[in-house]
Design a protein around this motif. Structure first.
Motif, mmCIF file in Angstrom:
data_model
loop_
_atom_site.group_PDB
_atom_site.id
_atom_site.type_symbol
_atom_site.label_atom_id
_atom_site.label_comp_id
_atom_site.label_asym_id
_atom_site.label_seq_id
_atom_site.Cartn_x
_atom_site.Cartn_y
_atom_site.Cartn_z
ATOM 1 N N ILE A 1 -3.163 2.011 5.445
ATOM 2 C CA ILE A 1 -1.761 1.954 5.045
ATOM 3 C C ILE A 1 -0.899 1.816 6.299
ATOM 4 O O ILE A 1 -1.241 2.366 7.356
ATOM 5 C CB ILE A 1 -1.369 3.221 4.239
ATOM 6 N N LYS A 2 0.206 1.079 6.187
ATOM 7 C CA LYS A 2 1.208 1.037 7.262
ATOM 8 C C LYS A 2 2.065 2.272 7.100
ATOM 9 O O LYS A 2 2.460 2.626 5.994
ATOM 10 C CB LYS A 2 2.113 -0.190 7.123
ATOM 11 N N GLU A 3 2.397 2.927 8.226
ATOM 12 C CA GLU A 3 3.223 4.126 8.130
ATOM 13 C C GLU A 3 3.933 4.412 9.446
ATOM 14 O O GLU A 3 3.594 3.852 10.491
ATOM 15 C CB GLU A 3 2.388 5.336 7.729
ATOM 16 N N SER B 1 -0.434 -3.014 3.861
ATOM 17 C CA SER B 1 0.963 -2.799 3.479
ATOM 18 C C SER B 1 1.262 -1.307 3.417
ATOM 19 O O SER B 1 0.449 -0.487 3.829
ATOM 20 C CB SER B 1 1.233 -3.448 2.117
ATOM 21 N N GLU B 2 2.422 -0.980 2.864
ATOM 22 C CA GLU B 2 2.814 0.414 2.697
ATOM 23 C C GLU B 2 2.103 1.068 1.511
ATOM 24 O O GLU B 2 2.295 2.239 1.236
ATOM 25 C CB GLU B 2 4.335 0.539 2.527
ATOM 26 N N GLU B 3 1.318 0.306 0.791
ATOM 27 C CA GLU B 3 0.499 0.818 -0.314
ATOM 28 C C GLU B 3 -0.942 0.957 0.170
ATOM 29 O O GLU B 3 -1.472 0.047 0.804
ATOM 30 C CB GLU B 3 0.525 -0.160 -1.501
ATOM 31 N N GLU B 4 -1.578 2.083 -0.112
ATOM 32 C CA GLU B 4 -2.975 2.267 0.285
ATOM 33 C C GLU B 4 -3.867 1.223 -0.366
ATOM 34 O O GLU B 4 -3.747 0.957 -1.559
ATOM 35 C CB GLU B 4 -3.473 3.653 -0.120
ATOM 36 N N SER B 5 -4.760 0.655 0.417
ATOM 37 C CA SER B 5 -5.742 -0.311 -0.073
ATOM 38 C C SER B 5 -7.051 -0.109 0.676
ATOM 39 O O SER B 5 -7.061 0.380 1.807
ATOM 40 C CB SER B 5 -5.260 -1.744 0.144
#
Length: 143
Positions: free
Chosen positions: A103-105, A43-47
């Motif tokens: 992350i998605k970016e 997602s747009e959150e780092e994992s």
């Protein structure tokens, strides 16, 4: 006959072990998810993720990035933590396990153009939509 059976069992156990060349930090090969599972979770959150996939291409300048092949068509660009290690430039098509942060970016246009140039491709605006994966360690399957 008993010795033959013992040899067959011992040989059978050894053939199931995969061999990997390791780059960067030490990681294990277990518990990696597929690129399809990864794409459904990133997602747009780092994992943090451990992903198993096939290398689509590698930077032909230094081996400082690679992309993973996937069925969804999304660009999974892998760079290496702190620019601290590289991978061989001739490993496209090989199976790989990577572990790190993703992350998605949307990439800056200059960065996307740089990646296209390093990959020997013509820049396309869609290249800005990316999934960035910063790998702490990489395992490349041998053979």
């Amino acid at each position: 006959m008993r010795y033959l059976l013992i040899l067959l069992v011992a040989f059978g156990c050894n053939t199931s072990k995969e061999k990997f060349a390791s780059y960067g930090g030490e990681i294990s090969s277990g518990d990696a998810i597929t690129t399809i599972d990864f794409l459904s979770k990133v997602s747009e959150e780092e994992s943090t993720f451990k992903v198993r996939g096939v290398i689509e291409e590698v930077c032909q300048m230094k081996g400082c990035w690679m992309t993973l092949r996937n069925e969804e068509g999304a660009n999974i660009r892998v760079t290496f933590k702190d620019y601290g290690f590289f991978v061989p430039k001739d490993i496209s098509g090989r199976e790989v396990i990577i572990e790190g942060v993703a992350i998605k970016e949307v990439l800056d246009e200059d960065v996307a153009r740089h990646y296209a140039e390093d990959g020997g491709k013509e820049y396309d605006e869609s290249m800005r939509n990316s999934i960035s994966f910063v790998a702490e360690g990489v395992l490349v399957k041998e053979g």
